[in-house]
Design a protein around this motif. Structure first.
Motif, PDB file in Angstrom:
ATOM      1  N   LEU A 188      28.052   5.099  53.105  1.00 12.97           N
ATOM      2  CA  LEU A 188      26.682   5.430  53.007  1.00 12.97           C
ATOM      3  C   LEU A 188      26.472   4.756  51.444  1.00 12.97           C
ATOM      4  O   LEU A 188      25.375   3.923  51.217  1.00 12.97           O
ATOM      5  N   ARG A 189      27.285   4.922  50.471  1.00 14.70           N
ATOM      6  CA  ARG A 189      27.254   4.602  49.204  1.00 14.70           C
ATOM      7  C   ARG A 189      27.337   3.052  49.092  1.00 14.70           C
ATOM      8  O   ARG A 189      26.422   2.456  48.637  1.00 14.70           O
ATOM      9  N   ALA A 190      28.175   2.494  49.707  1.00 14.53           N
ATOM     10  CA  ALA A 190      28.530   1.196  49.921  1.00 14.53           C
ATOM     11  C   ALA A 190      27.133   0.532  50.396  1.00 14.53           C
ATOM     12  O   ALA A 190      26.847  -0.764  49.969  1.00 14.53           O
ATOM     13  N   LEU A 191      26.661   0.944  51.695  1.00 13.80           N
ATOM     14  CA  LEU A 191      25.596   0.129  51.941  1.00 13.80           C
ATOM     15  C   LEU A 191      24.440   0.374  51.195  1.00 13.80           C
ATOM     16  O   LEU A 191      23.779  -0.663  51.236  1.00 13.80           O
ATOM     17  N   MET A 192      24.101   1.288  50.682  1.00 10.64           N
ATOM     18  CA  MET A 192      23.007   1.567  49.816  1.00 10.64           C
ATOM     19  C   MET A 192      23.284   0.547  48.364  1.00 10.64           C
ATOM     20  O   MET A 192      22.216  -0.003  48.118  1.00 10.64           O
ATOM     21  N   HIS A 193      24.448   0.487  48.021  1.00  7.98           N
ATOM     22  CA  HIS A 193      24.538  -0.470  46.946  1.00  7.98           C
ATOM     23  C   HIS A 193      24.339  -1.951  47.183  1.00  7.98           C
ATOM     24  O   HIS A 193      23.782  -2.856  46.700  1.00  7.98           O
ATOM     25  N   ARG A 194      24.753  -2.216  48.544  1.00  6.99           N
ATOM     26  CA  ARG A 194      24.580  -3.675  49.073  1.00  6.99           C
ATOM     27  C   ARG A 194      23.153  -3.854  49.185  1.00  6.99           C
ATOM     28  O   ARG A 194      22.567  -5.128  48.874  1.00  6.99           O
ATOM     29  N   LEU A 195      22.224  -2.863  49.694  1.00  4.68           N
ATOM     30  CA  LEU A 195      20.806  -2.980  49.894  1.00  4.68           C
ATOM     31  C   LEU A 195      20.277  -3.337  48.494  1.00  4.68           C
ATOM     32  O   LEU A 195      19.389  -4.135  48.506  1.00  4.68           O
ATOM     33  N   ALA A 244      39.709  18.077  58.448  1.00  2.19           N
ATOM     34  CA  ALA A 244      39.372  16.738  59.040  1.00  2.19           C
ATOM     35  C   ALA A 244      37.834  16.737  58.786  1.00  2.19           C
ATOM     36  O   ALA A 244      37.210  15.449  58.576  1.00  2.19           O
ATOM     37  N   GLN A 245      37.150  17.718  58.941  1.00 10.50           N
ATOM     38  CA  GLN A 245      35.611  17.605  58.731  1.00 10.50           C
ATOM     39  C   GLN A 245      35.467  17.149  57.165  1.00 10.50           C
ATOM     40  O   GLN A 245      34.480  16.304  57.053  1.00 10.50           O
ATOM     41  N   VAL A 246      36.053  17.854  56.211  1.00  5.67           N
ATOM     42  CA  VAL A 246      35.489  17.303  54.686  1.00  5.67           C
ATOM     43  C   VAL A 246      35.970  16.045  54.735  1.00  5.67           C
ATOM     44  O   VAL A 246      35.311  15.273  54.132  1.00  5.67           O
ATOM     45  N   VAL A 247      37.139  15.372  55.150  1.00  6.79           N
ATOM     46  CA  VAL A 247      37.768  14.079  54.987  1.00  6.79           C
ATOM     47  C   VAL A 247      36.526  13.198  55.865  1.00  6.79           C
ATOM     48  O   VAL A 247      36.045  11.950  55.249  1.00  6.79           O
ATOM     49  N   LEU A 248      35.872  13.645  56.894  1.00  8.44           N
ATOM     50  CA  LEU A 248      34.981  12.704  57.374  1.00  8.44           C
ATOM     51  C   LEU A 248      33.575  12.804  56.806  1.00  8.44           C
ATOM     52  O   LEU A 248      33.063  11.571  56.601  1.00  8.44           O
ATOM     53  N   ILE A 249      33.400  13.995  56.118  1.00  3.47           N
ATOM     54  CA  ILE A 249      32.022  13.705  55.269  1.00  3.47           C
ATOM     55  C   ILE A 249      32.252  12.818  54.141  1.00  3.47           C
ATOM     56  O   ILE A 249      31.241  11.932  53.606  1.00  3.47           O
ATOM     57  N   LEU A 250      33.327  12.998  53.407  1.00  3.14           N
ATOM     58  CA  LEU A 250      33.651  12.102  52.353  1.00  3.14           C
ATOM     59  C   LEU A 250      33.835  10.676  52.709  1.00  3.14           C
ATOM     60  O   LEU A 250      32.922   9.815  52.016  1.00  3.14           O
ATOM     61  N   LEU A 251      34.231  10.303  53.916  1.00  2.00           N
ATOM     62  CA  LEU A 251      34.251   8.888  54.184  1.00  2.00           C
ATOM     63  C   LEU A 251      32.842   8.531  54.422  1.00  2.00           C
ATOM     64  O   LEU A 251      32.544   7.325  54.286  1.00  2.00           O
ATOM     65  N   ALA A 252      31.831   9.351  55.298  1.00  2.00           N
ATOM     66  CA  ALA A 252      30.680   8.843  55.431  1.00  2.00           C
ATOM     67  C   ALA A 252      29.831   8.669  54.270  1.00  2.00           C
ATOM     68  O   ALA A 252      28.922   7.889  54.092  1.00  2.00           O
ATOM     69  N   ALA A 253      29.971   9.543  53.334  1.00  2.00           N
ATOM     70  CA  ALA A 253      29.190   9.372  52.094  1.00  2.00           C
ATOM     71  C   ALA A 253      29.810   8.137  51.286  1.00  2.00           C
ATOM     72  O   ALA A 253      28.672   7.552  50.705  1.00  2.00           O
ATOM     73  N   ILE A 278      21.238   6.515  40.748  1.00  4.97           N
ATOM     74  CA  ILE A 278      20.340   7.549  41.457  1.00  4.97           C
ATOM     75  C   ILE A 278      20.584   7.598  42.915  1.00  4.97           C
ATOM     76  O   ILE A 278      20.866   8.880  43.615  1.00  4.97           O
ATOM     77  N   ALA A 279      21.098   6.397  43.750  1.00  3.18           N
ATOM     78  CA  ALA A 279      21.562   6.605  45.067  1.00  3.18           C
ATOM     79  C   ALA A 279      22.820   7.190  45.361  1.00  3.18           C
ATOM     80  O   ALA A 279      22.977   8.156  46.190  1.00  3.18           O
ATOM     81  N   ALA A 280      23.682   6.980  44.181  1.00  2.00           N
ATOM     82  CA  ALA A 280      25.060   7.527  44.375  1.00  2.00           C
ATOM     83  C   ALA A 280      25.036   9.083  44.256  1.00  2.00           C
ATOM     84  O   ALA A 280      25.821   9.822  44.639  1.00  2.00           O
ATOM     85  N   PHE A 281      24.061   9.448  42.912  1.00  2.61           N
ATOM     86  CA  PHE A 281      23.802  10.661  42.788  1.00  2.61           C
ATOM     87  C   PHE A 281      23.355  11.544  44.008  1.00  2.61           C
ATOM     88  O   PHE A 281      24.095  12.944  44.316  1.00  2.61           O
ATOM     89  N   LEU A 282      22.269  11.237  44.729  1.00  2.00           N
ATOM     90  CA  LEU A 282      21.814  11.889  45.878  1.00  2.00           C
ATOM     91  C   LEU A 282      22.798  11.842  47.228  1.00  2.00           C
ATOM     92  O   LEU A 282      22.982  13.034  47.570  1.00  2.00           O
TER      93      LEU A 282
END
Length: 218
Positions: free
Chosen positions: A36-43, A24-33, A64-68
């Motif tokens: 965050l990636r979608a928000l950065m792409h929109r920004l 569950a922790q791993v899934v939550l980390i991946l979902l949060a990533a 670069i944002a996706a890699f970080l």
């Protein structure tokens, strides 16, 4: 609270409680990533539309944002899986050292990347402008219409007096080593090379005539 929840859960679930919690922790980390990636792409897309950034800059910023974000999520997942912090730090410093060596090895490429950023900020010319990169002083040099600008090259379209066109790619760093002339309007075609016409008549200088006036940039 978690202990009470574990005690109240069925017996078959208690045997897999640790594994289920870790999953569950791993899934939550991946979902949060991913979020965050979608928000950065929109920004980045909004900033690109607002400031009219070239598509190459936008794509590079997204990568670069996706890699970080992906690298940070990977470190967090490895930490959840039991990898010690010292091992992660050793791996990170080793990766940073290799990256630093690669950066120094590709110094010319990095110079062109930095010059591309300066060209984007200062805007000495834009797409479809007619420019001339002077060899020295007022001598004729590389000349054409700007048809593309990326992180490494500026592409010029040359029109030859004999007919036909060709593409000329100039490294971005060269624009900060020579003077640049920008033409207002479309200048006259380049003069024919020596030997192709009357040898007794001097060749006209590109700086002396043209369909438009020239604006010089140091």
């Amino acid at each position: 609270m978690l202990a009470n929840l574990r005690e109240q859960s069925p017996a078959w679930l208690q045997a897999w409680y640790v594994e289920a919690t870790l999953l569950a922790q791993v899934v939550l980390i991946l979902l949060a990533a991913l979020l965050l990636r979608a928000l950065m792409h929109r920004l980045i897309s909004r900033l690109s539309r607002r400031y009219d950034l070239p598509i190459q800059i936008t794509v590079s910023a997204r990568r670069i944002a996706a890699f970080l974000i992906g690298f940070g999520a990977l470190l967090m997942v490895l930490e959840r899986l039991g990898v010690s912090g010292s091992v992660l730090w050793t791996a990170f410093t080793g990766f940073a050292a290799v990256a630093a060596i690669a950066f120094f090895a590709a110094w010319s490429v990095l110079t062109n990347l930095f010059c591309a950023l300066l060209l984007l900020i200062t805007r000495p010319f834009r797409l479809q402008d007619h420019i001339e990169l002077l060899e020295g002083g007022d001598r004729p040099g590389l000349r054409g219409q700007v048809v593309d600008m990326n992180l490494i090259y500026v592409t010029l379209r040359e029109t030859h007096p004999q007919g036909g066109e060709s593409l000329l790619r100039i490294p971005n760093s060269l624009f900060f080593q020579r003077s640049t002339r920008r033409w207002k309007g479309e200048p006259e075609a380049l003069p024919a090379p020596a030997g192709s016409g009357d040898r007794g008549s001097p060749l006209p200088s590109p700086a002396a005539g043209g369909g438009g006036s020239a604006v010089g940039f140091p």
